[in-house]
Design a protein around this motif. Structure first.
Motif, PDB file in Angstrom:
ATOM      1  N   UNK A  72     -28.576 -32.317 -39.242  1.00 38.47           N
ATOM      2  CA  UNK A  72     -30.107 -31.767 -39.298  1.00 38.47           C
ATOM      3  C   UNK A  72     -30.610 -31.669 -37.879  1.00 38.47           C
ATOM      4  N   UNK A  73     -31.362 -30.661 -37.757  1.00 38.34           N
ATOM      5  CA  UNK A  73     -32.142 -30.351 -36.497  1.00 38.34           C
ATOM      6  C   UNK A  73     -31.247 -29.863 -35.223  1.00 38.34           C
ATOM      7  N   UNK A  74     -29.883 -29.576 -35.441  1.00 37.07           N
ATOM      8  CA  UNK A  74     -29.109 -29.127 -34.310  1.00 37.07           C
ATOM      9  C   UNK A  74     -29.308 -27.517 -34.229  1.00 37.07           C
ATOM     10  N   UNK A  75     -29.056 -27.219 -33.033  1.00 37.05           N
ATOM     11  CA  UNK A  75     -29.307 -26.092 -32.600  1.00 37.05           C
ATOM     12  C   UNK A  75     -27.866 -25.390 -32.514  1.00 37.05           C
ATOM     13  N   UNK A  76     -27.916 -24.126 -32.048  1.00 39.47           N
ATOM     14  CA  UNK A  76     -26.510 -23.181 -32.061  1.00 39.47           C
ATOM     15  C   UNK A  76     -25.673 -23.749 -30.896  1.00 39.47           C
ATOM     16  N   UNK A  77     -26.240 -24.197 -30.007  1.00 41.46           N
ATOM     17  CA  UNK A  77     -25.237 -24.877 -28.971  1.00 41.46           C
ATOM     18  C   UNK A  77     -24.511 -26.349 -29.571  1.00 41.46           C
ATOM     19  N   UNK A  78     -25.579 -27.018 -30.187  1.00 41.97           N
ATOM     20  CA  UNK A  78     -25.068 -28.444 -30.640  1.00 41.97           C
ATOM     21  C   UNK A  78     -24.129 -28.110 -31.849  1.00 41.97           C
ATOM     22  N   UNK A  79     -24.412 -26.886 -32.399  1.00 40.45           N
ATOM     23  CA  UNK A  79     -23.427 -26.757 -33.701  1.00 40.45           C
ATOM     24  C   UNK A  79     -22.170 -26.171 -33.248  1.00 40.45           C
ATOM     25  N   UNK A  80     -22.163 -25.719 -32.020  1.00 39.34           N
ATOM     26  CA  UNK A  80     -20.921 -25.189 -31.429  1.00 39.34           C
ATOM     27  C   UNK A  80     -20.035 -26.252 -31.015  1.00 39.34           C
ATOM     28  N   UNK A  81     -20.885 -27.192 -30.256  1.00 37.52           N
ATOM     29  CA  UNK A  81     -20.111 -28.525 -29.787  1.00 37.52           C
ATOM     30  C   UNK A  81     -19.572 -29.538 -30.791  1.00 37.52           C
ATOM     31  N   UNK A  82     -20.219 -29.612 -32.059  1.00 29.54           N
ATOM     32  CA  UNK A  82     -19.936 -30.323 -33.191  1.00 29.54           C
ATOM     33  C   UNK A  82     -18.435 -29.791 -33.605  1.00 29.54           C
ATOM     34  N   UNK A  83     -18.299 -28.426 -33.823  1.00 29.44           N
ATOM     35  CA  UNK A  83     -17.291 -27.857 -34.261  1.00 29.44           C
ATOM     36  C   UNK A  83     -15.922 -27.992 -33.094  1.00 29.44           C
ATOM     37  N   UNK A  84     -16.523 -27.761 -31.947  1.00 28.82           N
ATOM     38  CA  UNK A  84     -15.366 -27.818 -30.755  1.00 28.82           C
ATOM     39  C   UNK A  84     -14.792 -29.170 -30.772  1.00 28.82           C
ATOM     40  N   UNK A  85     -15.492 -30.169 -30.752  1.00 32.37           N
ATOM     41  CA  UNK A  85     -15.364 -31.734 -30.634  1.00 32.37           C
ATOM     42  C   UNK A  85     -14.495 -32.118 -31.854  1.00 32.37           C
ATOM     43  N   UNK A  86     -14.711 -31.710 -33.094  1.00 31.43           N
ATOM     44  CA  UNK A  86     -13.985 -31.891 -34.310  1.00 31.43           C
ATOM     45  C   UNK A  86     -12.766 -31.553 -34.243  1.00 31.43           C
ATOM     46  N   UNK A  87     -12.458 -30.050 -33.619  1.00 32.42           N
ATOM     47  CA  UNK A  87     -11.033 -29.467 -33.593  1.00 32.42           C
ATOM     48  C   UNK A  87     -10.403 -30.343 -32.436  1.00 32.42           C
ATOM     49  N   UNK A  88     -10.920 -30.521 -31.302  1.00 29.85           N
ATOM     50  CA  UNK A  88     -10.157 -31.109 -30.331  1.00 29.85           C
ATOM     51  C   UNK A  88      -9.644 -32.682 -30.400  1.00 29.85           C
ATOM     52  N   UNK A  89     -10.584 -33.156 -30.862  1.00 27.12           N
ATOM     53  CA  UNK A  89     -10.451 -34.900 -31.273  1.00 27.12           C
ATOM     54  C   UNK A  89      -9.461 -35.201 -32.683  1.00 27.12           C
ATOM     55  N   UNK A  90      -9.631 -34.045 -33.685  1.00 32.43           N
ATOM     56  CA  UNK A  90      -9.014 -34.679 -34.913  1.00 32.43           C
ATOM     57  C   UNK A  90      -8.270 -33.627 -35.356  1.00 32.43           C
TER      58      UNK A  90
END
Length: 257
Positions: A72-90
């Protein structure tokens, strides 16, 4: 190693990683993503661990998805970081790991939960499991590899249908679509998963790691990767032991060297 949202159990050389947020249907929040990374990294680096089984606590859910409240409340850049972090970490971290990882799907595997299962190398589902990628109902698309891995497993047409309709499918349908390897009775899920892992772990560990790398390279210089991994095996003690055992008509004793 202590975790807030995971339970770690050892059964011989098999390590269980149990996502333990039962009251939230084991949804993946930021803390859980980071803990999964640390647990899986430790298992991959621990010589006493041959393979990993991932499952969810309780009977209702493997993982019911990402924790949407954190979006909730996340913008485009934050959405990109959520996906990228998930890919990398898990998700990519599991898929590219050096040891076999099997998902034991014990209930709902939706959104990020199904993406977690698809990142594992094999999947066994309880007969009452339900699976789907319902992100379009939230105005999203799968962001943890779902569009790619579902296409690889089930084919382009079925992947588009399941993602665009947001349909929830049964374990038997998932088996028919190639999404899971086996469907078993719910009370035999962990037993059956462990039996499959035990069978895999009788094979040469370094060869298993080479198999993962070669299969992951399909479509990306796959044949050359296969040749490289095949030739690399010739330099291992396990190869020498495997050939010797074959010629002596005995079971090999692999050491992972």
């Amino acid at each position: 190693m202590a975790f807030q949202n995971l339970l770690i159990k050892q059964s011989g050389t098999i390590q269980y990683i149990i996502i333990n947020r039962e009251n939230k249907l084991n949804a993946l929040n930021n803390i859980t993503i980071e803990e999964l990374h640390n647990a899986i990294k430790h298992a991959f680096n621990d010589d006493s661990v041959g393979g990993v089984i991932i499952t969810g606590a309780g009977q209702k859910a493997f993982v019911a998805g990402a924790d949407i409240a954190e979006f909730e409340g996340k913008d485009i850049d934050e959405g990109r970081e959520i996906a990228r972090k998930g890919h990398k970490l898990v998700f990519d971290f599991i898929a590219n790991g050096n040891k076999p990882v099997i998902a034991a799907i014990n209930g709902y595997a939706l959104g990020g939960g199904l993406e977690l299962a698809m990142a594992c190398h094999l999947r066994i589902a309880a007969d009452n499991a339900k699976m789907g990628l319902p992100e379009v109902t939230l105005g999203l698309i799968p962001g943890y590899g779902g569009t790619q891995r579902l296409t690889q497993l089930a084919g382009r047409g079925k992947a588009l249908e399941l993602i665009m309709t947001a349909d929830i499918i049964t374990a038997q349908q998932a088996l028919e679509f190639g999404l899971v390897n086996h469907v078993v009775e719910s009370d035999k899920l962990l037993e059956s998963t462990e039996e499959l892992m035990q069978k895999i772990l009788t094979r040469a560990p370094l060869a298993l790691a080479s198999v993962i790398r070669a299969v992951n390279s399909v479509g990306k210089h796959g044949f050359e990767t296969e040749i490289d991994e095949f030739s690399r095996c010739f330099g291992t003690d396990d190869f020498k032991e495997g050939v010797t055992a074959f010629l002596q008509k005995r079971k090999p004793d692999f050491k992972g060297k």
